[in-house]
Design an enzyme around this catalytic site. Structure first.
Site, PDB file in Angstrom:
ATOM      1  CD  GLU A 171      -5.030  -9.089   3.585  1.00  0.00           C
ATOM      2  OE1 GLU A 171      -5.128  -8.171   4.405  1.00  0.00           O
ATOM      3  OE2 GLU A 171      -4.207  -9.081   2.638  1.00  0.00           O
ATOM      4  CG  HIS A 173      -2.055  -0.974   1.130  1.00  0.00           C
ATOM      5  ND1 HIS A 173      -2.972  -0.977   0.118  1.00  0.00           N
ATOM      6  CD2 HIS A 173      -2.392  -2.011   1.932  1.00  0.00           C
ATOM      7  CE1 HIS A 173      -3.846  -1.959   0.297  1.00  0.00           C
ATOM      8  NE2 HIS A 173      -3.506  -2.606   1.400  1.00  0.00           N
ATOM      9  CD  GLN A 175      -1.500  -9.222   5.221  1.00  0.00           C
ATOM     10  OE1 GLN A 175      -1.206  -8.583   4.220  1.00  0.00           O
ATOM     11  NE2 GLN A 175      -2.149  -8.690   6.241  1.00  0.00           N
ATOM     12  CG  ASP A 201      -7.781  -5.732   3.268  1.00  0.00           C
ATOM     13  OD1 ASP A 201      -8.610  -4.957   2.744  1.00  0.00           O
ATOM     14  OD2 ASP A 201      -6.561  -5.588   3.153  1.00  0.00           O
TER      15      ASP A 201
END
Ligand code: 3PY
Ligand code: 3PY
Length: 234
Positions: free
Chosen positions: A132, A24, A130, A158
């Site tokens: 999510e 990000h 991850q 998320d």
């Protein structure tokens, strides 16, 4: 933030590790490389959250010396098998051989033999997909049990958005999902990491998480200067 100065400052804070975010942030590969070196020299373990799970992304950051990878937005078992393939050397995977920066240049200098380099990188590199997405949650027990996966990193924002409860971490569905992921990690004997803000971090440790990544440089910088202005100006 992409500069090396932020890593030098964070290294004085008593943290165990720092996560450099390529998903990000606008950080370039070269900036991440400089931050990895800076963190290492200050005994702050450099982990990297990748932009994606591609071979290029996985190998580039390991070759630059990242000591662990957090791989975002994982959905399928196959995707994680590929991450292990790209991120582990023979005999655990098919990571391509590029031991320059990744060996602190000791391999090129003849200071480390091939066997010990391959073995130590496989042993010392954390691979943390991850969890999510709904798809990852549905496959979580199988994903965390895969050989070569060290554990999972929950992305609570998320995950809560995927479950239709944006940032409602105490909502029943979100709590149940977090508990399911934690239990899957514990049953497989793997690590469970999560992100949590300062109000939730302690709770996560009490719940049995192995590690909690707390806050972000931009958030803390903003807060600190807000407080400073209030303090000075009344
Ligand atoms: C190899 O030997 O595998 C190469 O890619 C050449 O450096
Ligand atoms: C999330 O909460 O979605 C994360 O990826 C961790 O910051």
């Amino acid at each position: 933030m992409s500069d090396t100065a932020i890593i030098e400052c964070l290294a004085l804070a008593g943290l165990d590790y720092v996560v450099l975010d390529l998903e990000h942030s606008p950080m370039s590969v070269e900036s991440a490389g400089r931050q990895i070196i800076t963190a290492e020299r200050r005994s702050l373990t450099p982990l990297v959250r990748l932009a994606d799970s591609s071979r290029t992304s996985v190998m580039k950051m390991l070759d630059l010396g990242a000591q662990g990878l957090i791989i975002p937005a994982i959905k399928t078992v196959e995707e994680v098998k590929n991450v292990v393939r790209y991120g582990r050397y023979y005999p655990l995977g098919e990571r391509g051989f590029g031991p320059a920066r990744a060996s602190d240049f000791t391999y090129a200098a003849g200071l480390q033999d091939l066997g010990s380099y391959l073995e130590s990188r496989n042993r010392e590199t954390l691979l943390l997909p991850q969890c999510e997405t709904r798809e990852c949650l549905e496959n979580v027990e199988e994903i965390v049990s895969l050989d070569g996966v060290d554990g999972l990193f929950i992305g609570p924002f998320d995950l809560s958005i995927a479950l239709g409860k944006p940032a409602h971490f105490e909502a029943e569905e979100v709590q149940a999902a977090i508990q399911r992921i934690l239990a899957a990690c514990q049953a497989a004997g793997k690590f469970c990491f999560t992100y949590a803000d300062r109000t939730q971090a302690r709770l996560r440790f009490q719940q049995g998480f192995n590690s909690v990544a707390t806050s972000m440089d931009t958030v803390e910088c903003t807060r600190a200067f807000q407080l400073l202005v209030r303090e000075v100006m009344g």
